[in-house]
Design a protein around this motif. Structure first.
Motif, PDB file in Angstrom:
ATOM      1  N   ALA A  21       0.826  -1.206   0.000  1.00 38.76           N
ATOM      2  CA  ALA A  21       0.000   0.000   0.000  1.00 38.76           C
ATOM      3  C   ALA A  21       0.862   1.259   0.000  1.00 38.76           C
ATOM      4  O   ALA A  21       0.701   2.141  -0.844  1.00 38.76           O
ATOM      5  N   GLY A  25       2.769   6.007  -4.367  1.00 42.02           N
ATOM      6  CA  GLY A  25       1.403   6.519  -4.342  1.00 42.02           C
ATOM      7  C   GLY A  25       1.185   7.516  -3.209  1.00 42.02           C
ATOM      8  O   GLY A  25       0.392   8.445  -3.327  1.00 42.02           O
ATOM      9  N   TYR A 101       5.740   2.178 -13.145  1.00 38.56           N
ATOM     10  CA  TYR A 101       6.177   2.363 -11.750  1.00 38.56           C
ATOM     11  C   TYR A 101       7.683   2.125 -11.633  1.00 38.56           C
ATOM     12  O   TYR A 101       8.399   2.861 -10.964  1.00 38.56           O
ATOM     13  N   PHE A 229      -5.455   3.219  -6.057  1.00 35.00           N
ATOM     14  CA  PHE A 229      -4.030   3.087  -6.370  1.00 35.00           C
ATOM     15  C   PHE A 229      -3.228   2.909  -5.088  1.00 35.00           C
ATOM     16  O   PHE A 229      -2.389   2.030  -4.970  1.00 35.00           O
ATOM     17  N   SER A 237      -3.367  -7.403  -5.804  1.00 38.78           N
ATOM     18  CA  SER A 237      -2.266  -7.518  -4.834  1.00 38.78           C
ATOM     19  C   SER A 237      -2.743  -8.077  -3.505  1.00 38.78           C
ATOM     20  O   SER A 237      -2.168  -9.022  -2.960  1.00 38.78           O
TER      21      SER A 237
HETATM   22  N1  PFF Z   1      -0.069   1.196  -3.638  1.00 37.45           N
HETATM   23  C1  PFF Z   1       1.175   1.489  -4.249  1.00 37.45           C
HETATM   24  C2  PFF Z   1       1.550   2.919  -3.957  1.00 37.45           C
HETATM   25  O1  PFF Z   1       0.763   3.632  -3.338  1.00 37.45           O
HETATM   26  O2  PFF Z   1       2.616   3.342  -4.363  1.00 37.45           O
HETATM   27  C3  PFF Z   1       1.173   1.275  -5.699  1.00 37.45           C
HETATM   28  C4  PFF Z   1       0.656  -0.022  -6.127  1.00 37.45           C
HETATM   29  C5  PFF Z   1       1.013  -1.196  -5.473  1.00 37.45           C
HETATM   30  C6  PFF Z   1      -0.189  -0.072  -7.169  1.00 37.45           C
HETATM   31  C7  PFF Z   1       0.497  -2.384  -5.852  1.00 37.45           C
HETATM   32  C8  PFF Z   1      -0.669  -1.262  -7.570  1.00 37.45           C
HETATM   33  C9  PFF Z   1      -0.347  -2.398  -6.894  1.00 37.45           C
HETATM   34  F1  PFF Z   1      -0.842  -3.530  -7.270  1.00 37.45           F
END
Ligand code: PFF
Length: 489
Positions: A21, A25, A101, A229, A237
């Motif tokens: 998480a 992001g 990413y 996100f 995930s």
């Molecule tokens: N949640 C992660 C962040 O905030 O950077 C980004 C992310 C992780 C996006 C896992 C998608 C995912 F499957």
């Protein structure tokens, strides 16, 4: 049948999920989306989205993974065979995300190096766009590949490979330090930011609500997109991580811990960014909303500015800050690669040893596109279309499927059976009504807006490409569903 991988301890799972998480992001995306939608104007939709969709859906995904003991495609297939494509759509969305990413991680590697000499000098903004990205004139001009970013990209993928090589075993080994360290540096960044002159101006922009703006749909859809996100929702995930949980593991409590840790971190990181923005506004003689034309590069401009202002040992702060950005993002990166790879391992029973190198190589090669001079624009466009349309759609479908096909009350009873905190009927209401209605509405409004006006300031054809991408993912998800899996043959 082969034994499913398992987390050894509950904390392995919690840390892995929090690691998934909390990532770019929180420190990069949350501040720039907030900035783009008018600072305080965005916070209310954000927290509403967190409560009405974020937390309930984290519970839902943990429940789905636990019950069906599989990643998203197989889990949805077990609810109804014909629903498997929704799971694949989630994994394809996450594939797009990991492609760009890892490129942003590539930027971070470069900035780690630059911070040794504070190479961004007196004008971090010009440095970021002109010297570092060598930005082209628009998405139509890709220009040359930036080899410095490619090196960073390669490092990120090698690291991810090493992290995932032995599945839950290798993840558990690394996850503790890559989750805890980032927090310390954030504290330092916030303190530095708050003590800069003009910080208050930035904080006012960040925290003053703007009730009029709530009438626009833009911030609402962006808020749901951001919550999805950030919590890594609708991407498989959490489902895959939860499918590695031992029997009788708690769901509700874990969901609260993960969601609140994530939102808290984003909110906290906002203080570092906006106080620095206030400072920038003051020194440039501008209003806060006019400091940066596109919010996308925010973290790569404001943080370096703050680092240069450190009263002593600035390079040291620079290095640790970018190390921490990397540690922050690596566990998110692996949480994108794992569900994608596991989709193939679950359905076709491929060995991890075989799937992982292929996915890693694919991720690296695919990422090259975003390392070009026009790559920056494409990250923005792909991010927008994936998060605003695909993820919102998958989230909507998840809520509808669990709410109506599987039945929300059945899932709630299951969650309550294994959880310390008991959830009430409010959960059913969120999953069956609030989440799908809000997601559905926002989706339609945003769709209408983009169709009529196009996305951002880009030429119209860029919007068309965005929609083609969405369609392509949709078709691919159905193709993947139609190919027979091993157990079905
Ligand atoms: N949640 C992660 C962040 O905030 O950077 C980004 C992310 C992780 C996006 C896992 C998608 C995912 F499957």
């Amino acid at each position: 049948m082969e034994e499913r991988e398992r987390w050894k301890r509950r904390s392995d799972f919690i840390f892995a999920s929090i690691g998934a998480a909390i990532g770019l992001g929180n420190v990069w995306r949350f501040p720039y989306v907030t900035y783009q939608y008018g600072g305080g104007a965005f916070l209310i939709p954000y927290f509403v989205a967190l409560i009405t969709a974020g937390i309930p859906l984290v519970m839902l995904e943990l429940g789905v993974g636990r019950i069906f003991q599989a990643g998203a495609p197989q889990a949805f297939a077990r609810i109804r065979k014909k629903l498997e494509w929704i799971g694949w759509l989630a994994l394809l969305a996450v594939m797009i995300i990991f492609l760009y990413y890892s490129v942003i991680m590539g930027w971070v590697w470069n900035y780690l190096y630059y911070s040794l000499k504070l190479s961004w000098g007196a004008d971090p903004k010009a440095f970021f766009y002109n010297n570092f990205l060598k930005l082209s004139s628009g998405p139509g001009t890709l220009g040359a590949i930036n080899w410095a970013i490619v090196i960073g990209l390669a490092l990120s993928w090698l690291w991810s490979y090493n992290y995932l090589r032995r599945g839950t075993k290798s993840i558990s080994k690394e996850i503790y330090w890559t989750v805890t360290i980032p927090w310390m540096i954030l504290v330092i960044m916030v303190i530095r930011g708050l003590t800069l002159p003009g910080a208050v101006k930035g904080l006012n922009y960040y925290l003053t609500p703007n009730f009029k703006a709530l009438l626009n749909t833009g911030p609402w859809l962006a808020a749901y997109g951001q919550v999805f996100f950030s919590l890594s929702l609708a991407m498989g995930s959490l489902i895959i991580y939860s499918s590695y949980l031992p029997k009788e593991s708690d769901i509700a409590n874990n969901a609260f811990i993960i969601s609140l840790a994530d939102a808290g971190t984003a909110f906290f990181a906002g203080f570092a960014v906006f106080s620095t923005l206030g400072y920038l506004a003051q020194t440039m003689g501008l209003e806060v909303p006019n400091v940066i034309s596109s919010g996308f590069g925010l973290a790569f401009i404001t943080y370096p500015t703050a680092i240069s202002k450190m009263p002593f040992a600035a390079p040291f702060f620079g290095v640790i800050f970018f190390v921490l950005l990397l540690t922050l993002s690596i566990d998110s990166q692996i949480s994108q690669v794992e569900p994608f790879a596991a989709g193939f391992m679950d359905k076709w029973k491929f060995a991890r040893k075989k799937v992982l190198p292929v996915v890693v190589l694919f991720g690296f090669l695919g990422g090259l596109f975003f390392t070009t001079q026009g790559g920056y624009y494409w990250i923005d466009i792909f991010d927008y279309f994936t998060c605003s349309f695909v993820l919102t759609f998958v989230g909507l479908m998840e809520a509808v499927i669990v709410g109506y096909v599987f039945k929300a009350s059945r899932m709630r009873e299951y969650i309550n059976e294994v959880s310390e905190i008991k959830i009430g009927k409010w959960w059913d209401i969120c999953v069956k009504f609030i989440t799908p209605i809000i997601l559905g509405f926002s989706f339609i409004w945003e769709f209408k807006k983009v169709v009529t006006k196009g996305y951002g300031d880009y030429p119209r054809w860029a919007t068309t490409v965005g929609f083609i991408l969405v369609l392509l993912l949709l078709v691919l998800s159905i193709v993947l569903m139609s190919i027979k899996g091993k157990e079905e043959q």
